[in-house]
Motif scaffolding. Structure first.
Motif, PDB file in Angstrom:
ATOM      1  N   LEU A 175       0.916  -1.285   0.036  1.00  7.68           N
ATOM      2  CA  LEU A 175      -0.002  -0.064   0.052  1.00  7.68           C
ATOM      3  C   LEU A 175       0.752   1.272   0.010  1.00  7.68           C
ATOM      4  CD1 LEU A 175      -2.862  -1.050   2.480  1.00  7.68           C
ATOM      5  CD2 LEU A 175      -2.908  -0.733   0.070  1.00  7.68           C
ATOM      6  N   GLU A 176       1.939   1.289   0.804  1.00  6.13           N
ATOM      7  CA  GLU A 176       2.956   2.546   0.958  1.00  6.13           C
ATOM      8  C   GLU A 176       3.314   2.630  -0.434  1.00  6.13           C
ATOM      9  OE1 GLU A 176       7.037   3.830   2.633  1.00  6.13           O
ATOM     10  OE2 GLU A 176       6.439   1.810   2.766  1.00  6.13           O
ATOM     11  N   SER A 177       3.811   1.599  -1.246  1.00  2.00           N
ATOM     12  CA  SER A 177       4.563   1.712  -2.631  1.00  2.00           C
ATOM     13  C   SER A 177       3.386   2.382  -3.609  1.00  2.00           C
ATOM     14  CB  SER A 177       5.124   0.220  -3.192  1.00  2.00           C
ATOM     15  OG  SER A 177       5.620   0.427  -4.284  1.00  2.00           O
ATOM     16  N   LEU A 178       2.146   1.737  -3.615  1.00  4.30           N
ATOM     17  CA  LEU A 178       1.238   2.143  -4.418  1.00  4.30           C
ATOM     18  C   LEU A 178       1.099   3.605  -4.370  1.00  4.30           C
ATOM     19  CD1 LEU A 178      -0.907  -0.953  -4.694  1.00  4.30           C
ATOM     20  CD2 LEU A 178       0.467  -0.118  -6.411  1.00  4.30           C
ATOM     21  N   SER A 179       0.936   4.078  -2.994  1.00  2.00           N
ATOM     22  CA  SER A 179       0.219   5.472  -2.639  1.00  2.00           C
ATOM     23  C   SER A 179       1.543   6.368  -2.962  1.00  2.00           C
ATOM     24  CB  SER A 179      -0.271   5.459  -1.548  1.00  2.00           C
ATOM     25  OG  SER A 179       0.970   5.302  -0.547  1.00  2.00           O
ATOM     26  N   GLU A 180       2.757   5.899  -2.720  1.00  2.00           N
ATOM     27  CA  GLU A 180       3.996   6.751  -3.089  1.00  2.00           C
ATOM     28  C   GLU A 180       4.085   6.934  -4.677  1.00  2.00           C
ATOM     29  OE1 GLU A 180       8.118   5.166  -2.383  1.00  2.00           O
ATOM     30  OE2 GLU A 180       7.970   6.744  -0.639  1.00  2.00           O
ATOM     31  N   ARG A 181       3.711   5.746  -5.435  1.00  2.00           N
ATOM     32  CA  ARG A 181       3.864   5.864  -6.896  1.00  2.00           C
ATOM     33  C   ARG A 181       2.875   6.832  -7.275  1.00  2.00           C
ATOM     34  NH1 ARG A 181       8.499   5.899  -7.492  1.00  2.00           N
ATOM     35  NH2 ARG A 181       9.240   4.561  -5.741  1.00  2.00           N
ATOM     36  N   TRP A 221       1.502   9.592  -5.883  1.00  2.52           N
ATOM     37  CA  TRP A 221       1.769  10.613  -5.251  1.00  2.52           C
ATOM     38  C   TRP A 221       2.892  11.368  -6.194  1.00  2.52           C
ATOM     39  CZ3 TRP A 221       0.334  14.377  -2.044  1.00  2.52           C
ATOM     40  CH2 TRP A 221       1.191  15.267  -1.604  1.00  2.52           C
ATOM     41  N   TYR A 222       3.829  10.567  -6.535  1.00  8.27           N
ATOM     42  CA  TYR A 222       5.139  10.899  -7.357  1.00  8.27           C
ATOM     43  C   TYR A 222       4.384  11.202  -8.876  1.00  8.27           C
ATOM     44  CZ  TYR A 222       8.618   9.643  -4.247  1.00  8.27           C
ATOM     45  OH  TYR A 222       9.343   9.343  -2.890  1.00  8.27           O
ATOM     46  N   PHE A 223       3.598  10.490  -9.342  1.00 12.82           N
ATOM     47  CA  PHE A 223       2.917  10.582 -10.545  1.00 12.82           C
ATOM     48  C   PHE A 223       2.115  12.132 -10.557  1.00 12.82           C
ATOM     49  CE2 PHE A 223      -0.965  10.259 -13.143  1.00 12.82           C
ATOM     50  CZ  PHE A 223      -0.325  10.209 -14.549  1.00 12.82           C
ATOM     51  N   LYS A 224       1.268  12.335  -9.731  1.00 10.01           N
ATOM     52  CA  LYS A 224       0.668  13.567  -9.541  1.00 10.01           C
ATOM     53  C   LYS A 224       1.648  14.630  -9.482  1.00 10.01           C
ATOM     54  CE  LYS A 224      -3.754  11.981  -9.549  1.00 10.01           C
ATOM     55  NZ  LYS A 224      -4.479  12.512 -10.387  1.00 10.01           N
ATOM     56  N   THR A 225       2.718  14.416  -8.561  1.00 15.62           N
ATOM     57  CA  THR A 225       3.643  15.816  -8.639  1.00 15.62           C
ATOM     58  C   THR A 225       4.373  16.030  -9.790  1.00 15.62           C
ATOM     59  OG1 THR A 225       5.224  14.324  -7.634  1.00 15.62           O
ATOM     60  CG2 THR A 225       3.804  15.568  -6.134  1.00 15.62           C
ATOM     61  N   ARG A 226       4.466  14.858 -10.554  1.00 14.18           N
ATOM     62  CA  ARG A 226       5.074  15.062 -12.102  1.00 14.18           C
ATOM     63  C   ARG A 226       4.258  15.616 -12.869  1.00 14.18           C
ATOM     64  NH1 ARG A 226      10.703  14.784 -12.295  1.00 14.18           N
ATOM     65  NH2 ARG A 226      11.530  12.938 -10.824  1.00 14.18           N
ATOM     66  N   LEU A 227       2.912  15.231 -12.819  1.00 19.95           N
ATOM     67  CA  LEU A 227       1.847  15.691 -13.583  1.00 19.95           C
ATOM     68  C   LEU A 227       1.615  17.370 -13.450  1.00 19.95           C
ATOM     69  CD1 LEU A 227      -0.285  15.146 -15.909  1.00 19.95           C
ATOM     70  CD2 LEU A 227      -1.865  14.682 -14.052  1.00 19.95           C
ATOM     71  N   ILE A 228       1.736  17.700 -12.197  1.00 17.01           N
ATOM     72  CA  ILE A 228       1.521  19.230 -11.806  1.00 17.01           C
ATOM     73  C   ILE A 228       2.759  19.874 -12.315  1.00 17.01           C
ATOM     74  CG2 ILE A 228       1.653  20.865 -10.079  1.00 17.01           C
ATOM     75  CD1 ILE A 228      -0.055  18.883  -8.632  1.00 17.01           C
ATOM     76  N   GLY A 229       3.891  19.115 -12.400  1.00 21.10           N
ATOM     77  CA  GLY A 229       5.114  20.134 -12.806  1.00 21.10           C
ATOM     78  C   GLY A 229       5.027  19.913 -14.388  1.00 21.10           C
ATOM     79  N   LEU A 230       4.665  19.122 -15.050  1.00 24.38           N
ATOM     80  CA  LEU A 230       4.640  19.151 -16.491  1.00 24.38           C
ATOM     81  C   LEU A 230       3.571  20.334 -16.965  1.00 24.38           C
ATOM     82  CD1 LEU A 230       5.417  18.032 -19.161  1.00 24.38           C
ATOM     83  CD2 LEU A 230       3.533  16.361 -18.747  1.00 24.38           C
ATOM     84  N   GLN A 231       2.646  20.377 -16.249  1.00 23.06           N
ATOM     85  CA  GLN A 231       1.360  21.369 -16.348  1.00 23.06           C
ATOM     86  C   GLN A 231       1.951  22.708 -16.325  1.00 23.06           C
ATOM     87  OE1 GLN A 231      -1.714  20.341 -13.926  1.00 23.06           O
ATOM     88  NE2 GLN A 231      -2.581  18.791 -15.617  1.00 23.06           N
ATOM     89  N   VAL A 232       2.944  23.066 -14.990  1.00 20.98           N
ATOM     90  CA  VAL A 232       3.571  24.070 -14.822  1.00 20.98           C
ATOM     91  C   VAL A 232       4.730  24.520 -15.728  1.00 20.98           C
ATOM     92  CG1 VAL A 232       5.010  25.201 -13.192  1.00 20.98           C
ATOM     93  CG2 VAL A 232       2.984  24.179 -12.315  1.00 20.98           C
ATOM     94  N   ARG A 233       5.093  23.527 -16.201  1.00 19.88           N
ATOM     95  CA  ARG A 233       6.367  23.682 -17.198  1.00 19.88           C
ATOM     96  C   ARG A 233       5.706  24.221 -18.524  1.00 19.88           C
ATOM     97  NH1 ARG A 233      10.310  18.702 -18.182  1.00 19.88           N
ATOM     98  NH2 ARG A 233       8.551  17.836 -19.127  1.00 19.88           N
TER      99      ARG A 233
END
Length: 112
Positions: free
Chosen positions: A30-36, A38-50
């Motif tokens: 569960l930790e691994s799935l939620s961490e992945r 979370w990382y996906f969402k932050t990368r997606l936000i970063g891509l939108q900002v970029r």
């Protein structure tokens, strides 16, 4: 601590070792799935900002006067768009990486 008690032979019930191992496996999955996620969402936000920053820089470049265009080479202008927008887009990921790493370190020290 519970695993040490089991190895020493102080188990509370017959299959306590298996139950602890299964519980640890489920929690880490569960930790691994939620961490992945979370990382996906932050990368997606970063891509939108970029993308937004790149579009804003391109719009600004279209309005530059000829004297400014002569002062900066096309390579410098492309560098502003690519490198600087990339760094700004990476900020959400690294910002959350800093505080989550600190939190994990503190929790680990607390557990120990």
């Amino acid at each position: 601590m519970a695993f040490i008690k089991i190895v020493e032979g102080n188990a509370a019930f017959k299959y306590e070792g298996y139950a602890l191992t299964l519980a640890l496996f489920i929690v880490k999955t569960l930790e691994s799935l939620s961490e992945r996620q979370w990382y996906f969402k932050t990368r997606l936000i970063g891509l939108q900002v970029r993308s937004l920053v790149s579009a804003a820089i391109y719009q600004k470049q279209l309005r530059l006067s000829n004297s400014v265009k002569m002062a900066h080479s096309p390579g410098e202008m492309v560098n502003y768009v690519i490198v600087d927008a990339y760094r700004i887009g990476e900020f959400p990921y690294w910002f959350h990486q800093m505080w989550t790493t600190s939190l994990q370190l503190c929790l680990s020290l607390l557990i120990v």
